[in-house]
Write an enzyme that holds these catalytic residues in place. Structure first.
Site, PDB file in Angstrom:
ATOM      1  N   HIS A 439       0.830  -1.213   0.000  1.00 16.99           N
ATOM      2  CA  HIS A 439       0.000   0.000   0.000  1.00 16.99           C
ATOM      3  C   HIS A 439       0.860   1.257   0.000  1.00 16.99           C
ATOM      4  CE1 HIS A 439       0.678   0.933   4.314  1.00 16.99           C
ATOM      5  NE2 HIS A 439       0.601  -0.383   4.527  1.00 16.99           N
ATOM      6  N   CYS A 458       2.658  -4.797   7.046  1.00 15.06           N
ATOM      7  CA  CYS A 458       2.402  -4.611   5.619  1.00 15.06           C
ATOM      8  C   CYS A 458       3.613  -3.982   4.934  1.00 15.06           C
ATOM      9  CB  CYS A 458       1.171  -3.733   5.408  1.00 15.06           C
ATOM     10  SG  CYS A 458      -0.389  -4.580   5.718  1.00 15.06           S
TER      11      CYS A 458
END
Length: 547
Positions: A439, A458
Site C-alpha cells: 500500500h 504490511c
C-alpha cells in the site's frame, strides 16, 4: 586317445571352476541387493549401513528394480559422481554430508580386491544415496524452510513418483553431471552468487582480507596510515579501481570507492568512514562466506518458483521488484514490518486494487496499541478520526464505553479514506491470513532512510500510483488521468485485475545486482538459525518421507 580324453576332462573341470565365478558373483550381488530392498516395510522404510541411513531407499528401490538389481556405479561413473560431490562446496553445501570418507575407504578396498559381496553392495548403495542426496539438496535446499518459518508456503515439491522415471533413465545413461546441473536453480543470479562465494573463499585462502584498525572518523583530505588499510580492503572487494601515488591519502577516488562500498552494505553513502562503515568493513571474511552460503540456500528455496512474471518483495533489502522473464521491469523502495511486527515470508497473487482505501485496524494493533490508549483517554478514537463499529457495521460512540473494564476490543475500528489514512490513497490486495498487503503510506519521509523497517507488517511502497498505472495498463480506460480522477473523488473504488499477478515476499541478506554483491543487515535475526541448520546433519522434509 587317452591323452585327448584327459585334456577334455581337465578343460571341463577348469571351466566348471572358472566360468561360474562371474555368474555367481553377479547373482550374489543381485540377490544381496534385492534381499535388502525387499526387507523394507512400513515400519522399517529406510535401509541402514552401519549408522548411515539411506534416506533415498524408496527411489533407490525403483532404480535397482529397473536394472534388474545390478551394479549401478561402475568405474566410469564413480569418479564423475565424486567430482560432482566435491563441487557442491561451490553451492555453499558441505561435501562432508555425502559420506566421502566412508566411500573412499570402500573404494580403496575395491581397488585392492578386498571387497566381499556385502561390502560391494554397501558401496553401491552409499553411492546411490550420495547421488540422490545431492540432487535433493540442489533441487529444494538442504534446510526445510517450513521448519524454520511456519508462514513459508512455496516450498519446491519433491514428488518421487513424478521424477523417478526421468531420473532413472538419465542415470542409466550415465548422465550424472547433467542431472545435478538440472537440479540447480537456472537463474543467473544464483550462478553469480556462487562466483562471489568462490572469490571470497579465495580471499580467505590467500589472506588478502584486511582488518582496519579502529580510530577517528576518516574523510576526504585526511592522511593516515589506516587509510592504506582501507584502500587495500576496497581493492580486495572490487570497490576501488585505480592507482595512487600516496596510499595514505584520502583522495577523491577513495571517497568514490567508499560510497560504492556503503551502497552495497545498506549504509548512508556519504563517503565518510565512521563507526558503522568501519564495522561493516571489518566483518570477517568467514562471516561473509557464511552469509553467502545462507543466501544461496534461500535461492534454492525461491528461484524454482520465480519464473515468468511476478512481483518480488525483498524484506531485508527494502525493495519491491517487478520481474518479467528474469529481467527487471520496475522497482521501488519499500518499508516493511518492525522487529516485533515482522513482515511474513509467503507467496500469493495480487487480485485487485483499492483506491481511497479505508483501514480496518488488525486485532494485534487493537490489542497492543489502541486499547491501552483508550484506557488512558476515552476520546482517543475521536481525536484520531477513527470509527468504532459493531460487528454488523453499526457506528458506536466510543466515549460511551468503559474501556478500563475491557481486556479486548469487541468492535471493529476503521479509519476512513483520505490523505491521512495509514494506507495512503491506494492498496494492492492479495487476501491472506496475515492481513498483509502492499500500500501507499502517509509516512513518505521514511523512504529517504537507508534502513526502513517501520510498518506493522504490511509493505509500504514508494511510487504507488506508478505501480497502479502499470498494473492496469492492459485494462481499457485505466490510465494515469483516470487514476488521478478517482483519487480526487475521495470515493473508495475497487478495480479487479484482469491479469492477477504472482507476488513473492522473500528475505535475503546477500544478493547480486548489476554484477555487484550487496549485503544487508539481518533485521529479523533469521540468518543464524538457517546457518545452524545448514551446518547440521542431512534431514528429509516431513512432507517427503515415505514417498
Amino acid at each position: 586317445m587317452i591323452k585327448n580324453v584327459k585334456s577334455i576332462v581337465i578343460s571341463f573341470i577348469l571351466a566348471l571352476f572358472t566360468l561360474p565365478v562371474t555368474v555367481i558373483a553377479e547373482e550374489t550381488f543381485q540377490t544381496e541387493v534385492q534381499s535388502r530392498l525387499d526387507s523394507l516395510t512400513e515400519d522399517t522404510s529406510y535401509l541402514k549401513i552401519d549408522s548411515q541411513i539411506i534416506y533415498s531407499s524408496p527411489i533407490i528401490t525403483k532404480l535397482y528394480q529397473s536394472n534388474g538389481y545390478q551394479l549401478i556405479w561402475n568405474n566410469k561413473l564413480i569418479p564423475v559422481l565424486r567430482k560432482e560431490i566435491l563441487k557442491l562446496q561451490d553451492d555453499g553445501l558441505n561435501p562432508d554430508d555425502y559420506w566421502l570418507p566412508s566411500i573412499d575407504i570402500l573404494l580403496n578396498k575395491q581397488q585392492q580386491g578386498l571387497l566381499d559381496i556385502s561390502s560391494s553392495v554397501d558401496l553401491d548403495l552409499l553411492l546411490s544415496e550420495n547421488f540422490f542426496r545431492a540432487y535433493y539438496n540442489l533441487l529444494i535446499g538442504k534446510v526445510d524452510p517450513e521448519a524454520l518459518d511456519k508462514n513459508f508456503n512455496f516450498s519446491q515439491p519433491f514428488d518421487r513418483k513424478d521424477i523417478r522415471p526421468k531420473l532413472i533413465a538419465l542415470l542409466e545413461d550415465g548422465k550424472v553431471e547433467e542431472i545435478l546441473k538440472q537440479a540447480r536453480p537456472t537463474h543467473k543470479r544464483y550462478d553469480s552468487l556462487k562466483n562471489v562465494l568462490a572469490r571470497y573463499r579465495e580471499y580467505q585462502n590467500t589472506g588478502s582480507w584486511v582488518t582496519i584498525q579502529s580510530g577517528k572518523t576518516l574523510r576526504l583530505g585526511d592522511k593516515n596510515t589506516r587509510i592504506s588499510q582501507v584502500r587495500a580492503q576496497l581493492i580486495t572487494t572490487n570497490d576501488y579501481i585505480g592507482t595512487t601515488e600516496n596510499p595514505e591519502l584520502f583522495d577523491v577516488e577513495l571517497k568514490t570507492a567508499v560510497k560504492h562500498f556503503q551502497e552495497r552494505h545498506e549504509l548512508d553513502n556519504d563517503g565518510v568512514i565512521g563507526a558503522k562503515t568501519l564495522a561493516e568493513m571489518n566483518v570477517s571474511v568467514e562471516q561473509r562466506i557464511d552469509q553467502l552460503r545462507i543466501n544461496l540456500e534461500r535461492q534454492r528455496w525461491y528461484y524454482h518458483k520465480l519464473k515468468g512474471e511476478f512481483i518480488a518483495v525483498d524484506i531485508a533489502g527494502f525493495h519491491v521488484y517487478w520481474m518479467k522473464d528474469n529481467k527487471l521491469f520496475w522497482e521501488a523502495k519499500s518499508q516493511v514490518g518492525k522487529q516485533f511486527t515482522q513482515t511474513p515470508v509467503f507467496k500469493d497473487v495480487i487480485r485487485y486494487i483499492d483506491f481511497n482505501p479505508t483501514w480496518t485496524i488488525p486485532a494485534g494493533i487493537k490489542r497492543r496499541s489502541i486499547l491501552p490508549n483508550l484506557k488512558k483517554d476515552p476520546e482517543y478514537l475521536v481525536k484520531k478520526g477513527y470509527l468504532l463499529l459493531t460487528m454488523d457495521g453499526k457506528e458506536v460512540d466510543s466515549t460511551s464505553i468503559d474501556w478500563k473494564s475491557l481486556n479486548h476490543i469487541p468492535y471493529i475500528i476503521r479509519q476512513p479514506a483520505g490523505p491521512n489514512n495509514a494506507l495512503g490513497l491506494v492498496k494492492f490486495m492479495f487476501p491472506n491470513k496475515h492481513a498483509v498487503y502492499l500500500h501507499d503510506t502517509n509516512n513518505k519521509n521514511y523512504f529517504s532512510r537507508t534502513s526502513r523497517s517501520f510498518s506493522a507488517g504490511c509493505v509500504r511502497v514508494d511510487k504507488p500510483f506508478d505501480f497502479a498505472e502499470r498494473l492496469l495498463a492492459d485494462q481499457d480506460g485505466w490510465n494515469r488521468e483516470k487514476i488521478d480522477a478517482v483519487i480526487a473523488s475521495g470515493k473508495t473504488t475497487r478495480v479487479n485485475l484482469k491479469k492477477p499477478i504472482k507476488i513473492v515476499i522473500g528475505y535475503s541478506t546477500a544478493f547480486i545486482r548489476d554484477g555487484n554483491v550487496f549485503f544487508r543487515n539481518d533485521i529479523y535475526n533469521r540468518d543464524s538459525k538457517l546457518l545452524t541448520a545448514l551446518n547440521g546433519p542431512f534431514k528429509v522434509r516431513a512432507q517427503d518421507r515415505q514417498n
